[in-house]
Design a protein around this motif. Structure first.
Motif, PDB file in Angstrom:
ATOM      1  N   PRO A  49      52.685   4.606 100.382  1.00  0.00           N
ATOM      2  CA  PRO A  49      53.480   3.457  99.970  1.00  0.00           C
ATOM      3  C   PRO A  49      54.970   3.799  99.898  1.00  0.00           C
ATOM      4  CG  PRO A  49      52.461   4.459  98.062  1.00  0.00           C
ATOM      5  CD  PRO A  49      51.986   5.222  99.257  1.00  0.00           C
ATOM      6  N   ALA A  50      55.792   2.799 100.162  1.00  0.00           N
ATOM      7  CA  ALA A  50      57.240   2.960  99.999  1.00  0.00           C
ATOM      8  C   ALA A  50      57.537   3.027  98.510  1.00  0.00           C
ATOM      9  CB  ALA A  50      57.970   1.783 100.633  1.00  0.00           C
ATOM     10  N   LEU A  51      58.528   3.819  98.137  1.00  0.00           N
ATOM     11  CA  LEU A  51      58.817   3.961  96.706  1.00  0.00           C
ATOM     12  C   LEU A  51      60.294   4.156  96.443  1.00  0.00           C
ATOM     13  CD1 LEU A  51      59.273   7.264  96.143  1.00  0.00           C
ATOM     14  CD2 LEU A  51      56.824   7.254  96.375  1.00  0.00           C
ATOM     15  N   ASN A  52      60.667   3.919  95.193  1.00  0.00           N
ATOM     16  CA  ASN A  52      62.015   4.175  94.697  1.00  0.00           C
ATOM     17  C   ASN A  52      61.907   5.135  93.524  1.00  0.00           C
ATOM     18  OD1 ASN A  52      63.102   2.349  96.504  1.00  0.00           O
ATOM     19  ND2 ASN A  52      63.221   0.683  95.019  1.00  0.00           N
ATOM     20  N   LEU A  53      62.851   6.066  93.455  1.00  0.00           N
ATOM     21  CA  LEU A  53      62.923   7.018  92.345  1.00  0.00           C
ATOM     22  C   LEU A  53      64.285   6.837  91.689  1.00  0.00           C
ATOM     23  CD1 LEU A  53      61.901   9.524  90.758  1.00  0.00           C
ATOM     24  CD2 LEU A  53      62.920  10.924  92.543  1.00  0.00           C
ATOM     25  N   THR A  79      52.209  17.821  88.852  1.00  0.00           N
ATOM     26  CA  THR A  79      52.379  19.264  88.727  1.00  0.00           C
ATOM     27  C   THR A  79      53.762  19.499  88.136  1.00  0.00           C
ATOM     28  OG1 THR A  79      53.275  19.499  90.962  1.00  0.00           O
ATOM     29  CG2 THR A  79      50.886  19.701  90.730  1.00  0.00           C
ATOM     30  N   ASP A  80      54.176  20.749  88.088  1.00  0.00           N
ATOM     31  CA  ASP A  80      55.492  21.054  87.509  1.00  0.00           C
ATOM     32  C   ASP A  80      56.634  20.388  88.258  1.00  0.00           C
ATOM     33  OD1 ASP A  80      54.380  22.596  85.527  1.00  0.00           O
ATOM     34  OD2 ASP A  80      54.507  24.445  86.695  1.00  0.00           O
ATOM     35  N   ASP A  81      56.520  20.296  89.584  1.00  0.00           N
ATOM     36  CA  ASP A  81      57.655  19.809  90.366  1.00  0.00           C
ATOM     37  C   ASP A  81      57.329  18.649  91.298  1.00  0.00           C
ATOM     38  OD1 ASP A  81      56.056  21.261  92.023  1.00  0.00           O
ATOM     39  OD2 ASP A  81      57.673  22.394  92.964  1.00  0.00           O
ATOM     40  N   LEU A 114      55.579  13.247  95.976  1.00  0.00           N
ATOM     41  CA  LEU A 114      57.006  13.095  95.713  1.00  0.00           C
ATOM     42  C   LEU A 114      57.489  14.294  94.917  1.00  0.00           C
ATOM     43  CD1 LEU A 114      59.578  11.314  95.704  1.00  0.00           C
ATOM     44  CD2 LEU A 114      58.744  10.364  93.564  1.00  0.00           C
ATOM     45  N   GLY A 115      58.424  15.034  95.481  1.00  0.00           N
ATOM     46  CA  GLY A 115      59.038  16.135  94.753  1.00  0.00           C
ATOM     47  C   GLY A 115      59.971  15.606  93.680  1.00  0.00           C
ATOM     48  N   PRO A 117      63.098  15.802  91.087  1.00  0.00           N
ATOM     49  CA  PRO A 117      64.393  16.481  91.075  1.00  0.00           C
ATOM     50  C   PRO A 117      64.652  17.290  89.807  1.00  0.00           C
ATOM     51  CG  PRO A 117      64.702  14.156  90.628  1.00  0.00           C
ATOM     52  CD  PRO A 117      63.248  14.357  90.946  1.00  0.00           C
ATOM     53  N   LEU A 118      63.826  17.081  88.774  1.00  0.00           N
ATOM     54  CA  LEU A 118      63.982  17.818  87.519  1.00  0.00           C
ATOM     55  C   LEU A 118      62.646  17.891  86.797  1.00  0.00           C
ATOM     56  CD1 LEU A 118      64.159  15.222  85.345  1.00  0.00           C
ATOM     57  CD2 LEU A 118      66.448  15.168  86.287  1.00  0.00           C
ATOM     58  N   LYS A 119      62.593  18.676  85.735  1.00  0.00           N
ATOM     59  CA  LYS A 119      61.342  18.847  84.994  1.00  0.00           C
ATOM     60  C   LYS A 119      61.074  17.635  84.113  1.00  0.00           C
ATOM     61  CE  LYS A 119      61.542  23.846  84.913  1.00  0.00           C
ATOM     62  NZ  LYS A 119      61.594  25.052  84.089  1.00  0.00           N
ATOM     63  N   VAL A 120      59.767  17.301  84.009  1.00  0.00           N
ATOM     64  CA  VAL A 120      59.352  16.183  83.169  1.00  0.00           C
ATOM     65  C   VAL A 120      58.274  16.655  82.202  1.00  0.00           C
ATOM     66  CG1 VAL A 120      59.913  14.437  84.901  1.00  0.00           C
ATOM     67  CG2 VAL A 120      57.613  15.403  84.828  1.00  0.00           C
ATOM     68  N   GLU A 121      58.057  15.857  81.161  1.00  0.00           N
ATOM     69  CA  GLU A 121      56.989  16.150  80.204  1.00  0.00           C
ATOM     70  C   GLU A 121      55.722  15.464  80.721  1.00  0.00           C
ATOM     71  OE1 GLU A 121      57.957  15.457  76.112  1.00  0.00           O
ATOM     72  OE2 GLU A 121      60.062  15.977  76.451  1.00  0.00           O
ATOM     73  N   SER A 122      54.864  16.234  81.375  1.00  0.00           N
ATOM     74  CA  SER A 122      53.698  15.649  82.047  1.00  0.00           C
ATOM     75  C   SER A 122      52.702  15.013  81.077  1.00  0.00           C
ATOM     76  CB  SER A 122      53.001  16.700  82.907  1.00  0.00           C
ATOM     77  OG  SER A 122      52.596  17.796  82.127  1.00  0.00           O
ATOM     78  N   GLU A 123      52.668  15.461  79.820  1.00  0.00           N
ATOM     79  CA  GLU A 123      51.737  14.888  78.854  1.00  0.00           C
ATOM     80  C   GLU A 123      52.120  13.471  78.434  1.00  0.00           C
ATOM     81  OE1 GLU A 123      53.574  17.779  77.914  1.00  0.00           O
ATOM     82  OE2 GLU A 123      52.148  19.045  78.978  1.00  0.00           O
ATOM     83  N   LYS A 124      53.378  13.095  78.611  1.00  0.00           N
ATOM     84  CA  LYS A 124      53.862  11.806  78.131  1.00  0.00           C
ATOM     85  C   LYS A 124      54.106  10.794  79.258  1.00  0.00           C
ATOM     86  CE  LYS A 124      56.072  13.793  74.074  1.00  0.00           C
ATOM     87  NZ  LYS A 124      57.330  13.943  73.340  1.00  0.00           N
TER      88      LYS A 124
END
Length: 154
Positions: A49-53, A79-81, A114-115, A117-124
């Protein structure tokens, strides 16, 4: 010693236009084979699918259009990234024994990675699906958020 070459036709019967006609015919065959090959295969790959980040101060937002898919058929892995969006689009209204004039709606499995660009809190991470649009909200990790530094007067 003299060498005499015999031609199939005497030089006065040689027709230069027949060579041009032969060359034109060969070029037409070449272009025709190229055209047949390109009409059977797409020239540009489709990304679905086409997407926006996008991002704001606290979150990353991924918005993607996946109409006609049930929310429980969408699989999101983090995942982490990177974030992976997988699923299957099934189109049931295709009929047999009909001649299609145009068929642009595709069905089948899709997978989009989708890679980040920065780290996120995957649990939230939260995902919402409404009107064919999947919105993923990923909070930035604490070390990625901007830090406000106060200035002290001396």
């Amino acid at each position: 010693m003299n060498i005499i070459r015999w031609r199939e036709k005497p030089w006065f019967e040689f027709d230069p236009f027949s060579e041009i006609t032969k060359f034109k015919s060969e070029m037409n065959q070449l272009f025709e084979s190229f055209r047949n090959r390109t009409t059977q295969e797409p020239v540009f790959p489709k990304v679905f699918p086409a997407l926006n980040l996008t991002q704001d101060e606290h979150n990353l937002y991924i918005r993607t259009e996946i109409p006609g898919i049930k929310p429980d058929a969408i699989d999101i892995n983090v995942t982490d990234d990177s974030i992976t969006i997988k699923g299957e689009r099934v189109i049931n209204d295709q009929e047999e024994n009909v001649n299609y004039h145009r068929s642009e709606r595709e069905s089948g499995y899709f997978r989009r990675v989708l890679g980040l660009p920065l780290k996120v809190e995957s649990e939230k991470i939260e995902a919402n699906y409404k009107d064919g649009i999947l919105t993923i909200k990923a909070p930035k990790a604490a070390e990625e958020k901007p830090k406000k530094i106060s200035v002290k007067a001396q």
